[in-house]
Scaffold this motif. Structure first.
Motif, PDB file in Angstrom:
ATOM      1  N   GLY A 251       0.812  -1.202   0.000  1.00 16.78           N
ATOM      2  CA  GLY A 251       0.000   0.000   0.000  1.00 16.78           C
ATOM      3  C   GLY A 251       0.847   1.255   0.000  1.00 16.78           C
ATOM      4  N   LEU A 252       1.911   1.236   0.822  1.00 16.28           N
ATOM      5  CA  LEU A 252       2.753   2.428   0.928  1.00 16.28           C
ATOM      6  C   LEU A 252       3.541   2.681  -0.343  1.00 16.28           C
ATOM      7  N   GLN A 253       3.722   1.629  -1.134  1.00 14.30           N
ATOM      8  CA  GLN A 253       4.488   1.806  -2.365  1.00 14.30           C
ATOM      9  C   GLN A 253       3.636   2.311  -3.511  1.00 14.30           C
ATOM     10  N   PHE A 254       2.424   2.713  -3.194  1.00 11.11           N
ATOM     11  CA  PHE A 254       1.522   3.105  -4.263  1.00 11.11           C
ATOM     12  C   PHE A 254       2.054   4.295  -5.064  1.00 11.11           C
ATOM     13  N   GLY A 255       2.705   5.232  -4.363  1.00 17.10           N
ATOM     14  CA  GLY A 255       3.289   6.377  -5.052  1.00 17.10           C
ATOM     15  C   GLY A 255       4.316   5.938  -6.078  1.00 17.10           C
ATOM     16  N   GLU A 256       5.120   4.952  -5.662  1.00 15.39           N
ATOM     17  CA  GLU A 256       6.127   4.399  -6.552  1.00 15.39           C
ATOM     18  C   GLU A 256       5.454   3.768  -7.765  1.00 15.39           C
ATOM     19  N   LEU A 257       4.357   3.064  -7.506  1.00 10.69           N
ATOM     20  CA  LEU A 257       3.630   2.407  -8.586  1.00 10.69           C
ATOM     21  C   LEU A 257       3.133   3.434  -9.601  1.00 10.69           C
ATOM     22  N   ILE A 258       2.594   4.537  -9.096  1.00  9.48           N
ATOM     23  CA  ILE A 258       2.115   5.586 -10.005  1.00  9.48           C
ATOM     24  C   ILE A 258       3.273   6.148 -10.829  1.00  9.48           C
ATOM     25  N   ALA A 259       4.441   6.333 -10.154  1.00 15.77           N
ATOM     26  CA  ALA A 259       5.610   6.853 -10.861  1.00 15.77           C
ATOM     27  C   ALA A 259       6.050   5.889 -11.956  1.00 15.77           C
ATOM     28  N   PHE A 260       6.135   4.603 -11.614  1.00 14.91           N
ATOM     29  CA  PHE A 260       6.575   3.641 -12.615  1.00 14.91           C
ATOM     30  C   PHE A 260       5.526   3.432 -13.693  1.00 14.91           C
ATOM     31  N   ALA A 261       4.269   3.732 -13.357  1.00 16.26           N
ATOM     32  CA  ALA A 261       3.231   3.655 -14.385  1.00 16.26           C
ATOM     33  C   ALA A 261       3.498   4.708 -15.466  1.00 16.26           C
ATOM     34  N   ILE A 262       4.002   5.878 -15.056  1.00 12.26           N
ATOM     35  CA  ILE A 262       4.346   6.908 -16.040  1.00 12.26           C
ATOM     36  C   ILE A 262       5.358   6.337 -17.024  1.00 12.26           C
ATOM     37  N   VAL A 263       6.389   5.669 -16.467  1.00 10.54           N
ATOM     38  CA  VAL A 263       7.437   5.106 -17.314  1.00 10.54           C
ATOM     39  C   VAL A 263       6.870   4.020 -18.228  1.00 10.54           C
ATOM     40  N   THR A 264       6.121   3.097 -17.621  1.00 10.06           N
ATOM     41  CA  THR A 264       5.577   1.981 -18.397  1.00 10.06           C
ATOM     42  C   THR A 264       4.669   2.478 -19.516  1.00 10.06           C
ATOM     43  N   GLU A 265       3.812   3.435 -19.188  1.00  8.85           N
ATOM     44  CA  GLU A 265       2.880   3.943 -20.193  1.00  8.85           C
ATOM     45  C   GLU A 265       3.617   4.616 -21.340  1.00  8.85           C
ATOM     46  N   THR A 266       4.742   5.276 -21.025  1.00  7.51           N
ATOM     47  CA  THR A 266       5.514   5.917 -22.088  1.00  7.51           C
ATOM     48  C   THR A 266       6.085   4.884 -23.043  1.00  7.51           C
ATOM     49  N   ILE A 267       6.655   3.817 -22.476  1.00  2.00           N
ATOM     50  CA  ILE A 267       7.278   2.800 -23.330  1.00  2.00           C
ATOM     51  C   ILE A 267       6.249   2.112 -24.216  1.00  2.00           C
ATOM     52  N   PHE A 268       5.119   1.758 -23.638  1.00  2.00           N
ATOM     53  CA  PHE A 268       4.127   0.972 -24.385  1.00  2.00           C
ATOM     54  C   PHE A 268       3.066   1.852 -25.039  1.00  2.00           C
ATOM     55  N   GLN A 269       3.273   3.167 -25.003  1.00  2.00           N
ATOM     56  CA  GLN A 269       2.292   4.103 -25.542  1.00  2.00           C
ATOM     57  C   GLN A 269       0.892   3.752 -25.064  1.00  2.00           C
ATOM     58  N   TRP A 270       0.819   3.445 -23.779  1.00  2.00           N
ATOM     59  CA  TRP A 270      -0.438   3.078 -23.134  1.00  2.00           C
ATOM     60  C   TRP A 270      -1.220   4.375 -22.883  1.00  2.00           C
ATOM     61  N   PRO A 271      -2.467   4.462 -23.333  1.00  2.00           N
ATOM     62  CA  PRO A 271      -3.182   5.740 -23.257  1.00  2.00           C
ATOM     63  C   PRO A 271      -3.695   6.050 -21.857  1.00  2.00           C
ATOM     64  N   GLY A 272      -2.784   6.186 -20.884  1.00  2.00           N
ATOM     65  CA  GLY A 272      -3.185   6.432 -19.499  1.00  2.00           C
ATOM     66  C   GLY A 272      -2.815   7.827 -19.030  1.00  2.00           C
ATOM     67  N   MET A 273      -2.996   8.050 -17.713  1.00  2.00           N
ATOM     68  CA  MET A 273      -2.737   9.366 -17.126  1.00  2.00           C
ATOM     69  C   MET A 273      -1.254   9.732 -17.181  1.00  2.00           C
ATOM     70  N   GLY A 274      -0.390   8.746 -16.962  1.00  2.00           N
ATOM     71  CA  GLY A 274       1.042   9.013 -16.917  1.00  2.00           C
ATOM     72  C   GLY A 274       1.556   9.499 -18.254  1.00  2.00           C
ATOM     73  N   ASN A 275       1.087   8.839 -19.296  1.00  2.00           N
ATOM     74  CA  ASN A 275       1.450   9.223 -20.654  1.00  2.00           C
ATOM     75  C   ASN A 275       1.037  10.672 -20.920  1.00  2.00           C
ATOM     76  N   LEU A 276      -0.187  10.993 -20.491  1.00  2.00           N
ATOM     77  CA  LEU A 276      -0.704  12.358 -20.651  1.00  2.00           C
ATOM     78  C   LEU A 276       0.162  13.354 -19.886  1.00  2.00           C
ATOM     79  N   LEU A 277       0.576  12.964 -18.661  1.00  2.00           N
ATOM     80  CA  LEU A 277       1.392  13.870 -17.848  1.00  2.00           C
ATOM     81  C   LEU A 277       2.680  14.237 -18.577  1.00  2.00           C
ATOM     82  N   LEU A 278       3.363  13.219 -19.120  1.00  2.00           N
ATOM     83  CA  LEU A 278       4.636  13.509 -19.786  1.00  2.00           C
ATOM     84  C   LEU A 278       4.436  14.419 -20.990  1.00  2.00           C
ATOM     85  N   THR A 279       3.417  14.125 -21.793  1.00  2.00           N
ATOM     86  CA  THR A 279       3.125  15.003 -22.933  1.00  2.00           C
ATOM     87  C   THR A 279       2.889  16.420 -22.444  1.00  2.00           C
TER      88      THR A 279
END
Lengths: 321, 295
Positions: A251-279
């Motif tokens: 549970g406490l690592q959730f912030g980390e998960l959100i951060a790594f989701a940004i990375v993952t979404e960028t690599i896989f061009q996954w249409p999520g919030m993280g991808n939007l943030l980087l753009t």
């Protein structure tokens, strides 16, 4: 207990206020929204007009109260780039991120705890050594590299899984899901594994350490001496006690998960919030960045409060004052 | 046990722990290469004059089309992969050690004061630290760099430091809370020693062991974080060498089968981080009396 929960909630609200203040400062002082909206070649009158329409001619504290008021009503302003409400843009992409993150958490919990127990029970067996070596790789391999290597192997060389995108999705009410189509699930596999690896390795190491400590305790020896089956001793007596810190950690690592989701979404061009943030970061689209930060704060703080309550319920040693 | 005997016991356990020794060997090799980079690399990949466009995208030397001096091939600008990796590791290590030193010092001091004085100082700093910790260093660093207007190694170091000091502060505080109950601290206070003396002569040195483990783990984390930030395009600018950036460039070429632009820098990064983690694992077991040293 109730006082504890109320206290925790109040603390959460204070933290959110602090985050909103920081967001307000970013919004107000980093980059000039007037210049962005009016354009570089605007006349003095046009600039004044935009300033007034944004309420930037008022004193700072009035602006902050207004910002809070609007934020509380879900109004974070319009994206500078696409000129639609920022919150809508982010909410539209929320399901994609949520499905990805949930699958990743499930994978890391199941395999992290499973392998952790396996290794703790027979630390010298060859399979334990292999798993531990793998977990060292897991915590030493940055998420982006895991993702690219998986694409190289499974999408480019073997060619059995798609390298990017979310595949076919269906709409269930307002929720656009990829979990109900075969194509959607095929697209989910690589990103979910990528996002889960780091956390999996962390949970594995935590479970292993906890199990090693617990298995040496007197009450486990008593349980063995009573002649209970290995399954009962391991799962009911040992694992249950180890799981508390493990689940808390997840549970406490959730912030980390959100951060790594940004990375993952960028690599896989996954249409999520993280991808939007980087753009939005590349395009200095402040309303979207601020909305993202507030959303992330709300999610992380809620999860933390839930974990704390969960912990307090499970562990009677915690005092509620 | 005297300090000297303790030290020789640590050395003994180190010399009987092959993974720990392998880890330190890796660290030493990378450090040496990073320091000697200008003298040992076949080419300075960031000197525009040595870049020629006829040499771009050459494969490693053992494949058809490979040419000297590009042992591991070149990228899309004709930069030698091996040379760029060595310069990239230099950036990784500079960022890693700078953050560990700056964030470590700040965090340790804050944790020391919070743990020792307690009350509102402790309450305020730890609430801030807990909140920042739950956002995670990675997320904070991405957001900070997204908001900062300036780019450069200094900015990256600053952003990571702002996000990262809490790790040290939390560990130090916990450790101080334990040490402050020890008899020698109470005795020192009873003899009328001033706060400063108690803090820096008695508590600080004895509260450090858990922090040393965090230093080692954190070095690995920060090096991965710098690579991640540069990969995402919010880290070091394109004019500076970085392993993360190399992988970001190479990513576009994997579909064309040009794997060397991703695999070699990736391998360098992983080997460096594994080396540090092996050393960190040894430190952790050494400083944690709860776990017996088995397997």
């Amino acid at each position: 207990m109730l006082t504890y929960i109320i206290r925790r909630l109040l603390q959460g609200v204070v933290v959110l206020l602090a985050v909103s203040l920081i967001c307000f400062v970013i919004f107000r002082y980093m980059g000039d929204p007037v210049l962005t909206l009016a354009g570089r070649y605007a006349t003095q009158e046009q600039i004044q007009e935009v300033r007034k329409s944004l309420g930037l001619d008022q004193p700072t504290y009035v602006q902050y109260v207004k910002f809070l008021w609007n934020a509380a009503h879900g109004n974070f302003g319009k994206s500078y780039v696409s000129r639609v409400p920022a919150l809508g843009l982010i909410l539209e992409r929320f399901p994609a991120t949520f499905e990805l993150a949930t699958c990743a958490i499930l994978i890391s919990l199941v395999f992290g705890v499973g392998f952790g127990v396996l290794v703790a029970l027979r630390p010298y067996a060859w399979h334990s050594r292999a798993i531990m070596a793998g977990s060292l790789g897991g915590i030493s391999m940055p998420t982006f590299l895991t993702g690219i290597l998986l694409i190289m192997i499974f999408a480019v060389y073997v060619g059995i899984l798609p390298p990017f995108g979310r595949g076919k999705t269906v709409e269930v009410g307002f929720w656009r899901t990829g979990l109900l189509t075969v194509d959607g699930i095929r697209h989910l596999i690589l990103p979910a594994i990528t996002l889960s690896t780091y956390q999996l390795a962390v949970l594995l190491r935590l479970t292993r350490a906890g199990m090693r400590e617990v298995m040496a305790e007197e009450y486990i020896k008593t349980a063995w001496a009573k002649g209970l089956s290995p399954m009962t001793v391991i799962v009911k007596h040992a694992l249950r006690n180890v799981l508390i810190p493990v689940v808390t950690m997840a549970g406490l690592q959730f912030g980390e998960l959100i951060a790594f989701a940004i990375v993952t979404e960028t690599i896989f061009q996954w249409p999520g919030m993280g991808n939007l943030l980087l753009t939005s970061i590349y395009e200095t689209d402040q309303p979207v960045i601020v909305t993202y930060i507030m959303m992330a704060a709300v999610i992380i703080i809620s999860i933390n409060i839930l974990v704390d309550i969960f912990y307090a319920v499970l562990n009677p040693k915690i005092r509620y004052d | 046990m005297t300090r000297k005997r303790k030290r020789s016991k640590m050395l003994h356990s180190f010399l009987h722990d092959p993974p720990a020794m392998a880890g330190s060997l890796i660290i030493v090799v990378f450090l040496t290469a990073a320091v000697l980079a200008p003298w040992i690399t076949p080419q300075d990949p960031y000197d525009l004059e040595t870049l020629t466009f006829d040499n771009f995208l050459t494969p490693p030397i053992w494949k058809d089309g490979g040419q000297m001096p590009y042992l591991l091939g070149t990228d899309d600008q004709g930069r030698g992969i091996l040379s760029t990796i060595i310069y990239g590791c230099r950036t990784s290590l500079i960022v890693g050690f700078s953050v560990v030193m700056i964030a470590g010092t700040v965090g340790v001091l804050i944790g020391l004061l919070a743990g020792y004085y307690g009350r509102w100082l402790d309450a305020v700093t730890m609430r801030i630290a807990d909140t920042m910790f739950s956002f995670s260093t990675t997320l904070l660093a991405i957001l900070l760099l997204g908001v900062f207007k300036k780019t450069g190694i200094g900015t990256v170091i600053a952003a990571i430091c702002i996000a990262d000091w809490v790790r040290y502060a939390r560990t130090m505080r916990g450790s101080v809370l334990e040490v402050k109950q020890e008899a020698y601290v109470l005795a020192s206070r009873a003899t009328g020693a001033r706060d400063m003396r108690i803090l820096f002569r008695h508590i600080l040195p004895n509260a450090m062991p858990p922090v040393m483990v965090v230093v080692a783990v954190d070095l690995a984390v920060v090096i991965m974080l710098e690579a991640t930030l540069s990969f995402l395009g919010v880290g070091v600018p394109i004019t500076e060498p970085s392993l993360g950036m190399m992988i970001a460039i190479g990513k576009d070429y994997i579909y064309a089968g040009m794997w060397w632009m991703v695999v070699f820098p990736g391998a360098a990064l992983v080997v460096l981080v594994v080396g540090i983690n092996l050393f960190a694992d040894w430190l952790r077991e050494e400083f944690n009396p709860k776990i017996e040293r088995t397997g």
